[in-house]
Design an enzyme around this catalytic site. Sequence first.
Site, PDB file in Angstrom:
ATOM      1  N   ASP A 711      40.623  47.932  45.705  1.00  0.00           N
ATOM      2  CA  ASP A 711      39.753  47.366  44.702  1.00  0.00           C
ATOM      3  C   ASP A 711      38.716  48.438  44.354  1.00  0.00           C
ATOM      4  O   ASP A 711      38.159  49.147  45.212  1.00  0.00           O
ATOM      5  CB  ASP A 711      39.105  46.122  45.047  1.00  0.00           C
ATOM      6  CG  ASP A 711      40.085  45.032  45.063  1.00  0.00           C
ATOM      7  OD1 ASP A 711      39.488  43.935  44.961  1.00  0.00           O
ATOM      8  OD2 ASP A 711      41.313  45.302  45.055  1.00  0.00           O
ATOM      9  N   ASN A 777      43.825  40.529  39.893  1.00  0.00           N
ATOM     10  CA  ASN A 777      43.441  39.172  39.474  1.00  0.00           C
ATOM     11  C   ASN A 777      42.208  39.247  38.376  1.00  0.00           C
ATOM     12  O   ASN A 777      42.013  38.416  37.558  1.00  0.00           O
ATOM     13  CB  ASN A 777      43.161  38.178  40.489  1.00  0.00           C
ATOM     14  CG  ASN A 777      41.799  38.697  41.201  1.00  0.00           C
ATOM     15  OD1 ASN A 777      41.814  39.962  41.940  1.00  0.00           O
ATOM     16  ND2 ASN A 777      40.669  37.846  41.430  1.00  0.00           N
ATOM     17  N   HIS A 778      41.460  40.430  38.280  1.00  0.00           N
ATOM     18  CA  HIS A 778      40.417  40.493  37.575  1.00  0.00           C
ATOM     19  C   HIS A 778      40.807  41.112  36.376  1.00  0.00           C
ATOM     20  O   HIS A 778      39.844  41.388  35.223  1.00  0.00           O
ATOM     21  CB  HIS A 778      39.003  41.544  38.260  1.00  0.00           C
ATOM     22  CG  HIS A 778      38.352  40.510  38.973  1.00  0.00           C
ATOM     23  ND1 HIS A 778      37.128  40.111  38.689  1.00  0.00           N
ATOM     24  CD2 HIS A 778      38.261  39.842  40.267  1.00  0.00           C
ATOM     25  CE1 HIS A 778      36.416  39.516  39.750  1.00  0.00           C
ATOM     26  NE2 HIS A 778      37.278  39.493  40.755  1.00  0.00           N
ATOM     27  N   HIS A 830      48.544  43.344  44.547  1.00  0.00           N
ATOM     28  CA  HIS A 830      46.959  43.108  44.432  1.00  0.00           C
ATOM     29  C   HIS A 830      46.708  42.020  45.626  1.00  0.00           C
ATOM     30  O   HIS A 830      45.842  42.426  46.497  1.00  0.00           O
ATOM     31  CB  HIS A 830      46.506  42.730  43.159  1.00  0.00           C
ATOM     32  CG  HIS A 830      45.135  42.496  43.325  1.00  0.00           C
ATOM     33  ND1 HIS A 830      44.381  43.526  43.536  1.00  0.00           N
ATOM     34  CD2 HIS A 830      44.439  41.532  43.203  1.00  0.00           C
ATOM     35  CE1 HIS A 830      42.943  43.143  43.483  1.00  0.00           C
ATOM     36  NE2 HIS A 830      43.147  41.742  43.125  1.00  0.00           N
ATOM     37  N   HIS A 909      42.520  43.148  47.103  1.00  0.00           N
ATOM     38  CA  HIS A 909      42.090  41.702  46.833  1.00  0.00           C
ATOM     39  C   HIS A 909      41.017  41.254  47.539  1.00  0.00           C
ATOM     40  O   HIS A 909      40.142  40.236  47.346  1.00  0.00           O
ATOM     41  CB  HIS A 909      43.087  40.746  46.828  1.00  0.00           C
ATOM     42  CG  HIS A 909      42.907  39.512  46.463  1.00  0.00           C
ATOM     43  ND1 HIS A 909      42.096  39.427  45.110  1.00  0.00           N
ATOM     44  CD2 HIS A 909      43.343  38.363  46.478  1.00  0.00           C
ATOM     45  CE1 HIS A 909      42.175  37.904  44.679  1.00  0.00           C
ATOM     46  NE2 HIS A 909      42.537  37.398  45.594  1.00  0.00           N
TER      47      HIS A 909
END
EC number: 3.1.3.16
Length: 1009
Positions: A711, A777-778, A830, A909
Amino acid sequence: MDVDSRMTTESDSDSDAAAQGGGGGGFGSETSSASPSAPGTPTAMGAGGGAAPIAAAAIAAAASAAVVAGPRPAPGYTVVNAAMEKKEDGPGCRCGHTLTAVPAVGEEGAPGYVGPRLILFGGATALEGNSATPPSSAGSAGIRLAGATADVHCYDVSSNKWSRLTPVGEPPSPRAAHVATAVGTMVVIQGGIGPAGLSAEDLHVLDLTQQRPRWHRVVVQGPGPGPRYGHVMALVGQRFLLTIGGNDGKRPLADVWALDTAAKPYEWRKLEPEGEGPPPCMYATASARSDGLLLLCGGRDANSVPLASAYGLAKHRDGRWEWAIAPGVSPSPRYQHAAVFVNARLHVSGGALGGGRMVEDSSSVAVLDTAAGVWCDTKSVVTTPRTGRYSADAAGGDASVELTRRCRHAAAAVGDMIYVYGGLRGGVLLDDLLVAEDLAAAETTNAANQAAAIAAASDIQAGREPGRYAYNDEQTGQPATITSPDGAVVLGTPVAAPVNGDMYTDISPENAVIQGQRRMSKGVDYLVEASAAEAEAISATLAAVKARQVNGEAEHSPDREQSPDATPSVKQNASLIKPDYALSNNSTPPPGVRLHHRAVVVAAETGGALGGMVRQLSIDQFENEGRRVIYGTPESATAARKLLDRQMSINSVPKKVIASLLKPRGWKPPVRRQFFLDCNEIADLCDSAERIFSSEPSVLQLKAPIKIFGDLHGQFGDLMRLFDEYGAPSTAGDIAYIDYLFLGDYVDRGQHSLETITLLLALKVEYPLNVHLIRGNHEAADINALFGFRIECIERMGERDGIWTWHRMNRLFNWLPLAALIEKKIICMHGGIGRSINHVEQIENLQRPITMEAGSVVLMDLLWSDPTENDSVEGLRPNARGPGLVTFGPDRVMEFCNNNDLQLIVRAHECVMDGFERFAQGHLITLFSATNYCGTANNAGAILVLGRDLVVVPKLIHPLPPAITSPETSPEHHLEDTWMQELNANRPPTPTRGRPQAANNDRGSLAWI
């Protein structure tokens, strides 16, 4: 239909009053006269917004380069002695044919690799009348259409060899004066004239992707351009087939037709471009620059007068097309010539003037340098039209230009090499292959990079005004690898070769930073607050997914967003048969993937004796493996793609972004928060990246060596530090020998999400085979609307532009690949495997573009699930992130590896305190690359470097202490910092793993799983 049975070789009725050279001025819509600029004053080419739409600094840079070094003259040509096994393999004497460059297929050195090729199609092999006498009028000799062919010949550039192809399928009819262009590894043929008169308007495609080439006829709906010859066709923006002008058997034409290759069913659409375009003409040339600018050059008008001007055609973001006159003074009018782009230089060769005359000597070869805005012949920059002929024995004369004195030939480019074949000279058909090298190509690229950097700085200081647009919401749809003898992947033995600063190794105890003794800071209390906002965001999506499953919808056939130009990724057949090879639950990783026994660490100090020091710590010092931090999912409110005014400059957006942002050692946060790209450029960048992502599978197949990043969350400074310490993806860095893989979560939370995502997209476009991005997920509208990206877009680009950019980026995110397999031994994703993912095929079967709410539980697990607290917690447990999400134990990891013959899962993540963390006895590694997450976690950031021997080396950086003075202390930055702090306070990340959880998180309940 009034169609001649032959085509005259040159002008039907000639005029000595040939059109003079094209005018100067900027390449834009306001250019309406042909008055040249002052001699020797170059202007750069842009489009769609006035005489000088691109930054003045960029123009000055290009002009400066032209003045200091001077644009290179047009190159000279030499004859290629090509090989052929038998005589019929060679094309022989002909004219009126086409020559099309087709890119290589596969990886060089790999089985099935086919190098770049030139495909020659059709043309006439005989002349009417006495071929020894040059024609001089309409009644004299022309091409004998009975001698037109439908032959296909292939020149292999690597082997320097001609061969004749015999494709299967229905071939086009014999023809000449047709058009051809490449669409990937296919050659599209249209129009022309043959023994039976005008050829039909059908599109014929020669598919070269298979071992045996095949002809196809493309089904096109509705009316089209109709039969014609002497017209032009080009693929613009790697998407639109444009057909312009020509002769329908009655008169020359000036119409423009477009076919969108991304929209099915195919149909032609007649365009009505704005601006001053070319007159009705035939025998011109059309070439498309890589950024989507089409240049139409020369031709013969309705009065049989040869034309000298060049015209650019560009598509605006609002859908409009616009003509503009190109700058510079052409050395000579011409028609029946050939032209091809090499980078920003349009190479023009030969041509006729009418009355049996041809363009001669220094003007027979010319270059339109679109970077400098000038024409050059073989002598120098052209400031006035060449009215006379150079003497072959004059000083500086070059007899080799006689080679290019021809017409009705064809040209194509492979890399920096320009090839010319055949044609007609003095009534004699030619059968030679010529080649020239554009030595200015590399110089042009360097000049573009320099100009891009200057333009970027200029944009920031001046604040560019975005183009006209509107938006509305719309639901849219490598190198050989050396592995260990048993082919396994290995988690660690010998120390990997040092990268950049790694040779300054210091492993003394007093310099080592002991991670296990890290003190908890005030930020821990802040992080312990449960992130209610994130739980709410994800729970709505999860509920929708569960509802679809209750209604019986198949998990492997998720609803997908659709758009007119969306091409779904190919769905592969699932095979859930377990491989023979299995790992036992209690096994350690077999010889193969190995985690190196030392991690490389960079000192946290910014200066002094330890500044920039790199040292290696034993992996045993990273034993506190239960310290992870967390955060937040998606409704896809994506905007329809709107077409903004685009600047047609050779300083392409990816190059501008890289020149402006890829500064590992020198990047500083901008003093002004206004972002340096406008909507036009954001749209260009997204379009280019989307074309690449849409062609990639959902699960990438990658090779070692490779660097893996976790990330980043808009912490662009950390990305630059990682590039500075451990190598950067550039030709000056290590991109030539190692790939880069990023595991998602590029935006939100941090202060520079725009810099982070635009640089990564630019690198992807620039190095599509070496830089790889998968989805986090973002990368979903529902999440990044809440956690910083949307508000950053608005704050830094204004409300209208910011919202448009946010919509466009999220539409692009729906195309991102979802996972990556490295050497078929390591899978990177991720989030994790959750409750539902048992086989890699389940991920491969997810079709894109895909939104979170249209996805399945597989997608939710892939992007949102986490490992359990430690190896002792097995099975499935509720996830503190929110209702409906799960954590998975080491038994699930081992089962997944067993099912898929894998040895390691690398996922991101979660914010882990040491930047990386092992799980499931080393079969899973969590990776996090941003330091001091949300300004409170005080965590290290890390990357993993996987060598060819499949040894994994963690490389770390630690948080920097706050600088005493920096641009961040400016009032503007204080305002920015305030909204970011408020955002993180309102939507805190999930607490670190192993720390106290909120009381309302019942982690023991399995009732709802």
